[in-house]
Design a protein around this motif. Structure first.
Motif, PDB file in Angstrom:
ATOM      1  N   ILE A 330       0.832  -1.206   0.000  1.00  0.00           N
ATOM      2  CA  ILE A 330       0.000   0.000   0.000  1.00  0.00           C
ATOM      3  C   ILE A 330       0.864   1.253   0.000  1.00  0.00           C
ATOM      4  O   ILE A 330       0.566   2.241  -0.684  1.00  0.00           O
ATOM      5  CB  ILE A 330      -0.951  -0.014   1.211  1.00  0.00           C
ATOM      6  CG1 ILE A 330      -1.977  -1.147   1.070  1.00  0.00           C
ATOM      7  CG2 ILE A 330      -1.669   1.328   1.362  1.00  0.00           C
ATOM      8  CD1 ILE A 330      -2.721  -1.463   2.342  1.00  0.00           C
ATOM      9  N   GLU A 331       1.959   1.217   0.744  1.00  0.00           N
ATOM     10  CA  GLU A 331       2.846   2.377   0.851  1.00  0.00           C
ATOM     11  C   GLU A 331       3.510   2.745  -0.472  1.00  0.00           C
ATOM     12  O   GLU A 331       3.980   3.873  -0.644  1.00  0.00           O
ATOM     13  CB  GLU A 331       3.913   2.119   1.916  1.00  0.00           C
ATOM     14  CG  GLU A 331       3.376   2.152   3.338  1.00  0.00           C
ATOM     15  CD  GLU A 331       4.409   1.745   4.375  1.00  0.00           C
ATOM     16  OE1 GLU A 331       4.153   1.956   5.574  1.00  0.00           O
ATOM     17  OE2 GLU A 331       5.474   1.198   3.985  1.00  0.00           O
ATOM     18  N   THR A 332       3.543   1.816  -1.433  1.00  0.00           N
ATOM     19  CA  THR A 332       4.113   2.156  -2.741  1.00  0.00           C
ATOM     20  C   THR A 332       3.236   3.140  -3.497  1.00  0.00           C
ATOM     21  O   THR A 332       3.709   3.824  -4.412  1.00  0.00           O
ATOM     22  CB  THR A 332       4.283   0.893  -3.619  1.00  0.00           C
ATOM     23  OG1 THR A 332       2.990   0.366  -3.960  1.00  0.00           O
ATOM     24  CG2 THR A 332       5.114  -0.161  -2.915  1.00  0.00           C
ATOM     25  N   GLY A 333       1.958   3.200  -3.141  1.00  0.00           N
ATOM     26  CA  GLY A 333       1.023   4.047  -3.867  1.00  0.00           C
ATOM     27  C   GLY A 333       0.455   3.387  -5.118  1.00  0.00           C
ATOM     28  O   GLY A 333      -0.277   4.023  -5.876  1.00  0.00           O
ATOM     29  N   TYR A 334       0.771   2.104  -5.328  1.00  0.00           N
ATOM     30  CA  TYR A 334       0.339   1.407  -6.531  1.00  0.00           C
ATOM     31  C   TYR A 334      -0.777   0.388  -6.278  1.00  0.00           C
ATOM     32  O   TYR A 334      -1.104  -0.401  -7.166  1.00  0.00           O
ATOM     33  CB  TYR A 334       1.529   0.713  -7.197  1.00  0.00           C
ATOM     34  CG  TYR A 334       2.517   1.685  -7.796  1.00  0.00           C
ATOM     35  CD1 TYR A 334       2.366   2.138  -9.104  1.00  0.00           C
ATOM     36  CD2 TYR A 334       3.588   2.166  -7.046  1.00  0.00           C
ATOM     37  CE1 TYR A 334       3.265   3.034  -9.655  1.00  0.00           C
ATOM     38  CE2 TYR A 334       4.493   3.070  -7.588  1.00  0.00           C
ATOM     39  CZ  TYR A 334       4.324   3.499  -8.888  1.00  0.00           C
ATOM     40  OH  TYR A 334       5.221   4.407  -9.425  1.00  0.00           O
ATOM     41  N   VAL A 335      -1.350   0.398  -5.095  1.00  0.00           N
ATOM     42  CA  VAL A 335      -2.474  -0.489  -4.797  1.00  0.00           C
ATOM     43  C   VAL A 335      -3.776   0.237  -5.101  1.00  0.00           C
ATOM     44  O   VAL A 335      -4.033   1.328  -4.569  1.00  0.00           O
ATOM     45  CB  VAL A 335      -2.445  -0.956  -3.324  1.00  0.00           C
ATOM     46  CG1 VAL A 335      -3.747  -1.653  -2.953  1.00  0.00           C
ATOM     47  CG2 VAL A 335      -1.267  -1.897  -3.102  1.00  0.00           C
ATOM     48  N   ASP A 336      -4.611  -0.367  -5.935  1.00  0.00           N
ATOM     49  CA  ASP A 336      -5.883   0.254  -6.312  1.00  0.00           C
ATOM     50  C   ASP A 336      -6.921   0.171  -5.200  1.00  0.00           C
ATOM     51  O   ASP A 336      -7.665   1.119  -4.968  1.00  0.00           O
ATOM     52  CB  ASP A 336      -6.464  -0.432  -7.560  1.00  0.00           C
ATOM     53  CG  ASP A 336      -5.599  -0.238  -8.790  1.00  0.00           C
ATOM     54  OD1 ASP A 336      -5.133   0.884  -9.013  1.00  0.00           O
ATOM     55  OD2 ASP A 336      -5.397  -1.221  -9.533  1.00  0.00           O
ATOM     56  N   THR A 337      -6.989  -0.987  -4.533  1.00  0.00           N
ATOM     57  CA  THR A 337      -8.068  -1.241  -3.593  1.00  0.00           C
ATOM     58  C   THR A 337      -7.550  -1.986  -2.376  1.00  0.00           C
ATOM     59  O   THR A 337      -6.768  -2.933  -2.506  1.00  0.00           O
ATOM     60  CB  THR A 337      -9.173  -2.107  -4.239  1.00  0.00           C
ATOM     61  OG1 THR A 337      -9.486  -1.588  -5.539  1.00  0.00           O
ATOM     62  CG2 THR A 337     -10.433  -2.118  -3.386  1.00  0.00           C
ATOM     63  N   VAL A 338      -7.993  -1.564  -1.186  1.00  0.00           N
ATOM     64  CA  VAL A 338      -7.679  -2.253   0.069  1.00  0.00           C
ATOM     65  C   VAL A 338      -8.984  -2.843   0.600  1.00  0.00           C
ATOM     66  O   VAL A 338      -9.960  -2.110   0.797  1.00  0.00           O
ATOM     67  CB  VAL A 338      -7.059  -1.289   1.103  1.00  0.00           C
ATOM     68  CG1 VAL A 338      -6.762  -2.026   2.410  1.00  0.00           C
ATOM     69  CG2 VAL A 338      -5.795  -0.645   0.545  1.00  0.00           C
ATOM     70  N   LEU A 339      -9.007  -4.153   0.818  1.00  0.00           N
ATOM     71  CA  LEU A 339     -10.252  -4.835   1.162  1.00  0.00           C
ATOM     72  C   LEU A 339     -10.060  -5.825   2.307  1.00  0.00           C
ATOM     73  O   LEU A 339      -8.972  -6.395   2.465  1.00  0.00           O
ATOM     74  CB  LEU A 339     -10.774  -5.613  -0.050  1.00  0.00           C
ATOM     75  CG  LEU A 339     -11.198  -4.807  -1.278  1.00  0.00           C
ATOM     76  CD1 LEU A 339     -11.400  -5.741  -2.465  1.00  0.00           C
ATOM     77  CD2 LEU A 339     -12.460  -4.014  -0.985  1.00  0.00           C
ATOM     78  N   PRO A 340     -11.122  -6.082   3.088  1.00  0.00           N
ATOM     79  CA  PRO A 340     -11.076  -7.195   4.045  1.00  0.00           C
ATOM     80  C   PRO A 340     -11.053  -8.490   3.266  1.00  0.00           C
ATOM     81  O   PRO A 340     -11.449  -8.532   2.094  1.00  0.00           O
ATOM     82  CB  PRO A 340     -12.371  -7.031   4.843  1.00  0.00           C
ATOM     83  CG  PRO A 340     -13.303  -6.336   3.899  1.00  0.00           C
ATOM     84  CD  PRO A 340     -12.435  -5.394   3.104  1.00  0.00           C
ATOM     85  N   ILE A 341     -10.623  -9.553   3.913  1.00  0.00           N
ATOM     86  CA  ILE A 341     -10.501 -10.820   3.202  1.00  0.00           C
ATOM     87  C   ILE A 341     -11.834 -11.249   2.591  1.00  0.00           C
ATOM     88  O   ILE A 341     -11.871 -11.821   1.496  1.00  0.00           O
ATOM     89  CB  ILE A 341      -9.928 -11.920   4.133  1.00  0.00           C
ATOM     90  CG1 ILE A 341      -9.580 -13.185   3.320  1.00  0.00           C
ATOM     91  CG2 ILE A 341     -10.894 -12.236   5.273  1.00  0.00           C
ATOM     92  CD1 ILE A 341      -8.495 -12.976   2.293  1.00  0.00           C
ATOM     93  N   SER A 342     -12.934 -10.952   3.256  1.00  0.00           N
ATOM     94  CA  SER A 342     -14.241 -11.351   2.725  1.00  0.00           C
ATOM     95  C   SER A 342     -14.589 -10.626   1.432  1.00  0.00           C
ATOM     96  O   SER A 342     -15.391 -11.119   0.634  1.00  0.00           O
ATOM     97  CB  SER A 342     -15.337 -11.088   3.765  1.00  0.00           C
ATOM     98  OG  SER A 342     -15.397  -9.711   4.086  1.00  0.00           O
TER      99      SER A 342
END
Length: 360
Positions: A330-342
């Motif tokens: 996430i810290e790279t700035g290249y993650v589109d979406t952060v989600l819970p495992i579900s």
């Protein structure tokens, strides 16, 4: 200071493990000769982490894990000798709530343990930081209810809604096996992914891990071998102690090769190696996913996937046993979406919907 309980039926092994942890700055508050003593020690000392042998008299490691997780949820690292029998037993311990496992050395134990002492201290420290408890149990947690809802949403989509020839790249480490199994169990076959999975796991255990995923998934899953080719609906798990890289891609089929190149990010297989090689040769849609785990492996891989137009997802902190790998990605700035495992299975499918691809 991190506080640990060491459980092993061998006095010699208890002493060796305790000395290594003490020298590594981890205080061993109690030793246990069997599962009964381990449960009692956890009740009394409330440690930050437990190292648990698998085979012990009176109460074995699996039974002890189950009781500890029921009574006093505590991060547990299984110490397992690599044998055919113990492969299954070790995964049973993970099912009961253990966070991860470390392979006991064979042969000249004292010399081998000395060689592995830094790795042992690192993984015990990492497991000690893991989130455990009722909210992470697999059967009755709110997360499992959300997972069922997400699964029902994924099944409503038709193959016509997806882009052609998508590739899915999954990387995980500490706490990852159950998370990978959950994601793959909810991935519909009509999405027609080619799936590459990199789970930091010792040699010899990845074959059993692949078999478990295969039994829980609609996908055809196996441990990767040098030169393997896969197409739609097939998945490979990187074998322990080998990097798995994508060597060729043509007409919707990709080929992998295995290498014994030096560890990357101190691990082999490395997520970065698989993701970066896929980004170099795959010219169809890709989705990169980073799940729970310690360290920074996968961060560079996520950047590579994103650089060629792929979609990227990371597991959130709340549902990660260890938030190291997702956090660094996430810290790279290249993650589109952060989600819970579900939410990750549905997020993966969102990433390959035709309408969304056309808009992006």
């Amino acid at each position: 200071m991190t506080r640990a309980v060491v459980a092993d039926d061998s006095h010699f092994m208890r002493s060796v493990i305790s000395d290594i942890l003490d020298d590594g700055g981890i205080e061993v508050v109690a030793q246990a000769r069997n599962g009964v003593e381990a449960v009692e020690a956890v009740r009394e000392h409330r440690p930050d982490v437990v190292t648990m042998d698998v085979e012990m008299p009176e109460m074995n490691g699996i039974e002890a894990v189950a009781q500890i997780m029921d009574e006093v949820p505590t991060p547990i690292l299984m110490l397992s000798a690599h044998t055919g029998e113990n492969d299954d037993v070790t995964f049973q311990a993970l099912d009961k709530g253990a966070v991860d496992f470390f392979t006991k050395p064979g042969g000249e134990v004292s010399m081998e343990m000395s060689r592995l002492e830094d790795q042992l201290v690192d993984i015990v420290s990492s497991v000690a930081e893991a989130s455990v408890g009722p909210s992470h149990e697999s059967t009755e947690s709110p997360d499992s209810v959300e997972s069922t809802a997400a699964s029902s949403r994924t099944s409503e989509r038709t193959a016509a809604e997806y882009v052609e020839n998508p590739t899915l790249l999954i990387g995980s480490s500490t706490g990852g096996p159950k998370m990978v199994e959950q994601v793959m169990s909810e991935l519909p076959l009509n999405a027609e992914f080619r799936v590459l999975i990199v789970q930091h796991m010792p040699e010899g255990f990845t074959g059993r891990f692949a078999d478990r995923i295969d039994s829980r998934s609609d996908y055809d899953v196996k441990e990767g071998s040098d030169g393997d080719r896969i197409g739609a609906g097939e998945a490979l798990v990187a074998p322990g102690d080998s990097h798995m890289v994508v060597s060729n891609y043509h007409a919707g089929r990709l080929r992998v090769k295995l290498t014994d190149d030096p560890p990357v990010n101190s691990v082999r297989p490395a997520v970065d190696m698989t993701m970066s090689s896929a980004a170099e040769v795959v010219d169809d849609p890709m989705v990169g996913v980073i799940l729970t785990g310690m360290g920074e492996d996968g961060a560079a891989g996520i950047k590579s996937v994103k650089a060629v137009g792929g979609k990227t997802i990371a597991q959130d902190e709340e549902t990660s046993a260890v938030f190291g790998m997702p956090k660094r990605a996430i810290e790279t700035g290249y993650v589109d979406t952060v989600l819970p495992i579900s939410g990750i299975p549905d997020g993966i499918l969102d990433a390959i919907e035709r309408d969304r691809q056309e808009v992006s």
